[in-house]
Design an enzyme around this catalytic site. Structure first.
Site, PDB file in Angstrom:
ATOM      1  N   GLU A  15       0.867  -1.180   0.000  1.00  0.00           N
ATOM      2  CA  GLU A  15       0.000   0.000   0.000  1.00  0.00           C
ATOM      3  C   GLU A  15       0.901   1.226   0.000  1.00  0.00           C
ATOM      4  O   GLU A  15       1.725   1.388   0.902  1.00  0.00           O
ATOM      5  CB  GLU A  15      -0.880  -0.020   1.250  1.00  0.00           C
ATOM      6  N   ASN A  18      -0.107  11.597   0.615  1.00  0.00           N
ATOM      7  CA  ASN A  18      -0.876  12.607   1.354  1.00  0.00           C
ATOM      8  C   ASN A  18      -0.880  13.911   0.581  1.00  0.00           C
ATOM      9  O   ASN A  18       0.191  14.457   0.276  1.00  0.00           O
ATOM     10  CB  ASN A  18      -0.279  12.818   2.752  1.00  0.00           C
ATOM     11  N   HIS A  33      13.888  -3.188   5.571  1.00  0.00           N
ATOM     12  CA  HIS A  33      13.623  -3.378   4.140  1.00  0.00           C
ATOM     13  C   HIS A  33      12.467  -4.360   3.967  1.00  0.00           C
ATOM     14  O   HIS A  33      12.065  -5.015   4.909  1.00  0.00           O
ATOM     15  CB  HIS A  33      14.870  -3.923   3.433  1.00  0.00           C
ATOM     16  N   GLU A  46      15.159  -5.548  -0.755  1.00  0.00           N
ATOM     17  CA  GLU A  46      16.129  -6.632  -0.942  1.00  0.00           C
ATOM     18  C   GLU A  46      15.623  -7.541  -2.056  1.00  0.00           C
ATOM     19  O   GLU A  46      14.461  -7.947  -2.051  1.00  0.00           O
ATOM     20  CB  GLU A  46      16.282  -7.436   0.344  1.00  0.00           C
TER      21      GLU A  46
END
Length: 130
Positions: A55, A59, A74, A122
């Protein structure tokens, strides 16, 4: 309780979506949060699961990038061919932090890239067994 998604706050929607698409994600949908924000939901192809895995929250009115902080590490994704993946990313201007390496002998090769907001990803080479 299964983990269903990770959320990042992003500074520019199009730039972030393009980066994650380069990693193989697909945009699933965008959902406004009143007039405050937009959530962009992304998933890997064929990954239905419990919903989108990523997600990205934009803003409205944000005038500078977010600080990541010292607690973030990560997220990790896999690739069957790390060299080919890095070559494809290089064509889009995405470079690894350093060349692929192994944490210990016999382990998978890994490398890290950063998204447009500085979040680390990664990439782990997982060669199909057969």
């Amino acid at each position: 309780m299964p983990l269903i998604h990770t959320c990042y706050r992003i500074f520019e929607i199009d730039r972030s979506v393009a980066f994650y698409e380069a990693l193989g994600f697909e945009e699933v949908r965008r959902s406004p949060i009143r007039d405050e924000a937009i959530n962009v939901f992304m998933n890997m192809p064929g990954d239905e699961g419990d919903g989108p895995r990523l997600e990205l929250t934009f803003n409205h009115g944000r005038t500078e990038p977010y600080e990541i902080g010292t607690g973030y590490g990560h997220i990790a994704i896999t690739s069957p061919d790390l060299d080919a993946t890095l070559a494809q990313l290089a064509e889009q201007g995405i470079a690894p932090e350093k060349p692929p390496y192994r944490v210990r002998e016999g382990s998978s090769r890994i490398c890290f890239v950063r998204d447009p907001d500085g979040y680390r990803i990664e990439i782990i080479e997982r060669v199909p067994r057969g």
